[in-house]
Design an enzyme around this catalytic site. Sequence first.
Site, PDB file in Angstrom:
ATOM      1  N   GLU A  46       0.843  -1.728   0.034  1.00 24.67           N
ATOM      2  CA  GLU A  46       0.284   0.042   0.325  1.00 24.67           C
ATOM      3  C   GLU A  46       1.349   1.253   0.100  1.00 24.67           C
ATOM      4  O   GLU A  46       1.894   1.123   0.142  1.00 24.67           O
ATOM      5  CB  GLU A  46      -0.435   0.086   0.657  1.00 24.67           C
ATOM      6  CG  GLU A  46      -1.850  -1.326   1.111  1.00 24.67           C
ATOM      7  CD  GLU A  46      -3.167  -0.826   2.578  1.00 24.67           C
ATOM      8  OE1 GLU A  46      -2.923  -0.353   3.130  1.00 24.67           O
ATOM      9  OE2 GLU A  46      -3.910  -1.942   2.253  1.00 24.67           O
ATOM     10  N   LYS A 199      -2.023  -0.202 -42.899  1.00 26.79           N
ATOM     11  CA  LYS A 199      -1.661  -1.907 -41.820  1.00 26.79           C
ATOM     12  C   LYS A 199      -2.651  -1.801 -41.638  1.00 26.79           C
ATOM     13  O   LYS A 199      -3.871  -2.075 -41.298  1.00 26.79           O
ATOM     14  CB  LYS A 199      -0.899  -1.054 -40.567  1.00 26.79           C
ATOM     15  CG  LYS A 199      -0.535  -1.695 -39.489  1.00 26.79           C
ATOM     16  CD  LYS A 199       0.238  -1.238 -38.215  1.00 26.79           C
ATOM     17  CE  LYS A 199      -0.700  -0.431 -37.205  1.00 26.79           C
ATOM     18  NZ  LYS A 199       0.234   0.402 -35.836  1.00 26.79           N
TER      19      LYS A 199
HETATM   20  C1  R5P Z   1      -1.679   2.555 -34.274  1.00 24.71           C
HETATM   21  O1  R5P Z   1      -2.738   2.431 -34.126  1.00 24.71           O
HETATM   22  C2  R5P Z   1       0.107   3.668 -33.786  1.00 24.71           C
HETATM   23  O2  R5P Z   1      -0.213   4.993 -34.277  1.00 24.71           O
HETATM   24  C3  R5P Z   1       1.021   3.245 -34.135  1.00 24.71           C
HETATM   25  O3  R5P Z   1       1.883   2.581 -35.071  1.00 24.71           O
HETATM   26  C4  R5P Z   1       0.996   1.594 -32.821  1.00 24.71           C
HETATM   27  O4  R5P Z   1       0.596   2.095 -31.459  1.00 24.71           O
HETATM   28  C5  R5P Z   1       2.773   1.599 -32.499  1.00 24.71           C
HETATM   29  O5  R5P Z   1       2.840   0.320 -32.131  1.00 24.71           O
HETATM   30  P1  R5P Z   1       3.883  -1.108 -32.435  1.00 24.71           P
HETATM   31  O6  R5P Z   1       5.073  -0.437 -31.480  1.00 24.71           O
HETATM   32  O7  R5P Z   1       3.461  -2.175 -31.163  1.00 24.71           O
HETATM   33  O8  R5P Z   1       3.696  -1.621 -33.707  1.00 24.71           O
END
Ligand code: R5P
Length: 300
Positions: A46, A199
Amino acid sequence: MVLSHPRMMVASVHSFGDHEEPARRLATALDSPWRPINVRRFPDEESLVRIVPQKGTAVVYCPLDHPNGRLVDLLLAASALRDAGAQPVVLVAPYLCYMRQDIAFRPGEAVSQKVVARLLSGAFDRIVTVDPHLHRTHDLNDVFSIPVMQLSAAPLLGAAIASDNPGEEPVLVGPDEESRPWVEAAARITACSSLVGRKVRRADRAVEIEIERLDIVRGRTVVLIDDMVSTGSTIRKATRLLLDAGATRADLYVTHMLSSIEDTAALYDAGTTRIVSTDSVRHPTNVVQLAPLLAGALSG
Ligand code: R5P
């Protein structure tokens, strides 16, 4: 989006010890004193939280990366400030946690954004944050019951790109549609051309990226821009695509750099030349200081 709020005279800026440096910078920019928030951890884990009593407007500076342990201490600090007569108590959280889980994707999942919004709305009178990572929510004022000011670091990243590349015209690249607002803001400031990829995320560390018109990067410096880097999977994949297409170097400019030391090393291994992040989250790549932006929003 920047909402207009009444002008505030800040009596003091309070922070936990690990945020002393950026909190002091904010205090200096506001011409206010910095005060420590002390935490004693009991053997059962805590916390006993002690603030320096303050009347008037108290700002608590607390980035909310790695939030699970921090949230309770933060709520205790806000309560102690209020008990000591501070009013209003304002949270400056340059990075705000749990903003992505804004719906239950599967039955039984907690809607974390709503839970955290309710907690913080009950503890503070106002929140100032930077580039909150939002998906379906556009305005945090729809989720929090206290005013939330959403600032963007995109202009600061654009200015840093321009000053780091004098006389050059790098190609600005957003790895996915969500990065488009940051890329477009930087493109307006630097007058550079830009590309935005698409993506598909298969898992936390597995993404597929497509970028059209890749031929324009041959022989050029590229600058990747994003609001957040976490595992680094997105930037690693995009960097490989760009270097394979003939880019001569690939820099990264990001608001919130959340990557572990290992994931950051993997970014350099993948060919990233330089990483520039804001100090929204403490990280070795911090270059761009947010204090002037935050102070302007608090007092402007
Ligand atoms: C997408 O939603 C965000 O803009 C970032 O590209 C994403 O959060 C990056 O995550 P990571 O580095 O785990 O691929």
